[in-house]
Write an enzyme that holds these catalytic residues in place. Sequence first.
Site, mmCIF file in Angstrom:
data_model
loop_
_atom_site.group_PDB
_atom_site.id
_atom_site.type_symbol
_atom_site.label_atom_id
_atom_site.label_comp_id
_atom_site.label_asym_id
_atom_site.label_seq_id
_atom_site.Cartn_x
_atom_site.Cartn_y
_atom_site.Cartn_z
ATOM 1 N N LEU A 1 0.820 -1.219 0.000
ATOM 2 C CA LEU A 1 0.000 0.000 0.000
ATOM 3 C C LEU A 1 0.850 1.265 0.000
ATOM 4 O O LEU A 1 0.323 2.357 -0.168
ATOM 5 C CB LEU A 1 -0.917 0.024 1.235
ATOM 6 C CG LEU A 1 -1.715 -1.252 1.557
ATOM 7 C CD1 LEU A 1 -2.669 -0.979 2.713
ATOM 8 C CD2 LEU A 1 -2.487 -1.730 0.337
ATOM 9 N N SER B 1 -4.921 1.915 -8.851
ATOM 10 C CA SER B 1 -5.794 3.077 -8.644
ATOM 11 C C SER B 1 -6.643 3.399 -9.864
ATOM 12 O O SER B 1 -6.208 3.232 -11.010
ATOM 13 C CB SER B 1 -4.898 4.278 -8.346
ATOM 14 O OG SER B 1 -5.590 5.478 -8.532
ATOM 15 N N GLU C 1 -7.071 6.220 -10.861
ATOM 16 C CA GLU C 1 -6.361 7.307 -11.549
ATOM 17 C C GLU C 1 -5.678 6.767 -12.827
ATOM 18 O O GLU C 1 -5.368 7.523 -13.736
ATOM 19 C CB GLU C 1 -5.350 7.930 -10.587
ATOM 20 C CG GLU C 1 -4.662 9.188 -11.051
ATOM 21 C CD GLU C 1 -5.512 10.470 -11.075
ATOM 22 O OE1 GLU C 1 -6.552 10.519 -10.377
ATOM 23 O OE2 GLU C 1 -5.140 11.403 -11.804
ATOM 24 N N TYR D 1 1.343 10.696 -11.223
ATOM 25 C CA TYR D 1 0.890 9.643 -10.308
ATOM 26 C C TYR D 1 0.216 8.509 -11.096
ATOM 27 O O TYR D 1 0.527 7.329 -10.898
ATOM 28 C CB TYR D 1 -0.086 10.247 -9.286
ATOM 29 C CG TYR D 1 -0.774 9.220 -8.429
ATOM 30 C CD1 TYR D 1 -0.189 8.745 -7.265
ATOM 31 C CD2 TYR D 1 -2.024 8.709 -8.795
ATOM 32 C CE1 TYR D 1 -0.822 7.784 -6.489
ATOM 33 C CE2 TYR D 1 -2.668 7.755 -8.020
ATOM 34 C CZ TYR D 1 -2.061 7.296 -6.869
ATOM 35 O OH TYR D 1 -2.692 6.345 -6.106
HETATM 36 O O1 G4F Z 1 -9.056 14.198 -2.993
HETATM 37 P P1 G4F Z 1 -8.182 14.310 -4.180
HETATM 38 O O2 G4F Z 1 -6.857 14.951 -3.988
HETATM 39 O O3 G4F Z 1 -8.068 12.843 -4.780
HETATM 40 P P2 G4F Z 1 -7.628 12.294 -6.236
HETATM 41 O O4 G4F Z 1 -6.736 13.239 -6.919
HETATM 42 O O5 G4F Z 1 -8.857 11.879 -6.965
HETATM 43 O O6 G4F Z 1 -6.757 11.018 -5.830
HETATM 44 C C1 G4F Z 1 -7.146 10.090 -4.825
HETATM 45 O O7 G4F Z 1 -7.894 9.054 -5.407
HETATM 46 C C2 G4F Z 1 -7.161 8.219 -6.311
HETATM 47 C C3 G4F Z 1 -8.116 7.144 -6.805
HETATM 48 O O8 G4F Z 1 -8.796 7.628 -7.926
HETATM 49 C C4 G4F Z 1 -5.967 7.614 -5.592
HETATM 50 F F1 G4F Z 1 -5.286 6.816 -6.421
HETATM 51 C C5 G4F Z 1 -5.076 8.721 -5.090
HETATM 52 O O9 G4F Z 1 -3.984 8.165 -4.367
HETATM 53 C C6 G4F Z 1 -5.888 9.594 -4.142
HETATM 54 O O10 G4F Z 1 -6.248 8.821 -3.023
HETATM 55 O O11 G4F Z 1 -8.924 15.140 -5.335
HETATM 56 C C7 G4F Z 1 -10.218 14.792 -5.781
HETATM 57 C C8 G4F Z 1 -10.725 15.868 -6.732
HETATM 58 C C9 G4F Z 1 -9.747 16.217 -7.857
HETATM 59 O O12 G4F Z 1 -10.452 16.341 -9.052
HETATM 60 C C10 G4F Z 1 -9.175 17.555 -7.457
HETATM 61 O O13 G4F Z 1 -8.774 18.376 -8.564
HETATM 62 O O14 G4F Z 1 -10.895 17.083 -5.989
HETATM 63 C C11 G4F Z 1 -10.378 18.158 -6.762
HETATM 64 N N1 G4F Z 1 -10.034 19.257 -5.857
HETATM 65 C C12 G4F Z 1 -10.599 20.505 -5.908
HETATM 66 N N2 G4F Z 1 -10.045 21.296 -4.994
HETATM 67 C C13 G4F Z 1 -9.111 19.248 -4.881
HETATM 68 C C14 G4F Z 1 -9.124 20.545 -4.334
HETATM 69 N N3 G4F Z 1 -8.290 18.268 -4.435
HETATM 70 C C15 G4F Z 1 -7.457 18.567 -3.401
HETATM 71 N N4 G4F Z 1 -6.642 17.586 -2.938
HETATM 72 N N5 G4F Z 1 -7.407 19.813 -2.837
HETATM 73 C C16 G4F Z 1 -8.217 20.850 -3.269
HETATM 74 O O15 G4F Z 1 -8.175 21.974 -2.758
#
Ligand code: G4F
Length: 328
Positions: A82, A127, A129, A153
Amino acid sequence: MVKNKKAFITGIAGQDGSYLAEYLLSLGYEVAGIVRRNSTVEHQRNRIDEIEGIELSYGDLLDQSSIENALLSFQPDEIYNLAAQSHVRISYDIPQFTTQTNALGVLNMLEAYRRVCPKAKFYQASSSEMFGSSVDEDGYQRETTPMTPVSPYGCTKVFGYNIVRNYRNAYKLHTNNGILFNHESPRRGSNFVTNKVVKSAVMISLGLQDKLELGNMDAYRDWGHSYDYVRAMHLILQQDKPGDYVVATGETRSVRDMCEYVFSKLKLDYRDYVTQNPKFIRPEELPYLKGDSSKIRKELGWELTYTFEGMMDEMIEHWLEIFKKEKV
Ligand code: G4F
């Protein structure tokens, strides 16, 4: 007497590692794992400090000797890989470290496993992703959907996924991929969007913060609970034949929908507090994820125990408890 099974977990101090360790200990497993050295130990271990019975050693996916030594002394029946640099946006800031850990690190794990304990079963944290911009015509991603990743990633995870399949076929090893869609919990790092939103909304509701800055609010994600997803990991390794499985809820929501739910639970209107800051926008974005997990549901009988609302409510309660205590 039946011998307890032994599970070895990399990334054991993370969200999933901590839920998995707890779950396996509750099933009677002996559990060991590696943690990376960190100058502030409590940052590294706060999710597992309260869990009794884990055997921990220092190790790193990039330090082959540490992995081999740990496997040699523990002799696991099951290995759960993991560990990763798991933040998609940050993978743009540290692309080489992300690639070394998430791609070369998987290969290092496989080589150590093949040499030291090839009879064990191996789980790789793959993932959603990896799908990037691909969506099937019916609006889902599934095991057969092409992989066109849109982040460093995602690219590293495609390598990990493929090398796991290669070692399965080439060396007849029991290697498996769980293709997990987003999964959250109160233990999620607060720089991932769900916990960032919940923590800030709770602080705003208690007068401890004024506003919340986010990136793209129109991305859609399929959000499940980490506890349900670690049960899927374990189920995958209980099978006689190795395989690859999508783990997802089959529901998708935008970041905006998620904000609306969380703020309205706290009797607030998100539009009064949330602004966009370009710093959180990714150079290339994955706009839409919705997983079809029919394979693991039908073949292995996996089921969800959490709804989206139940999960978000648990996260809200978690932060309310923490900040109310701090206020007192
Ligand atoms: O919570 P996130 O950072 O997750 P993301 O990028 O989907 O990745 C997670 O899920 C993946 C599985 O699909 C894993 F493989 C990976 O390790 C991780 O656990 O972002 C989710 C969404 C994105 O579209 C991002 O652009 O939220 C959007 N977002 C909007 N504002 C934001 C923000 N994300 C983050 N982290 N911070 C923001 O302020």
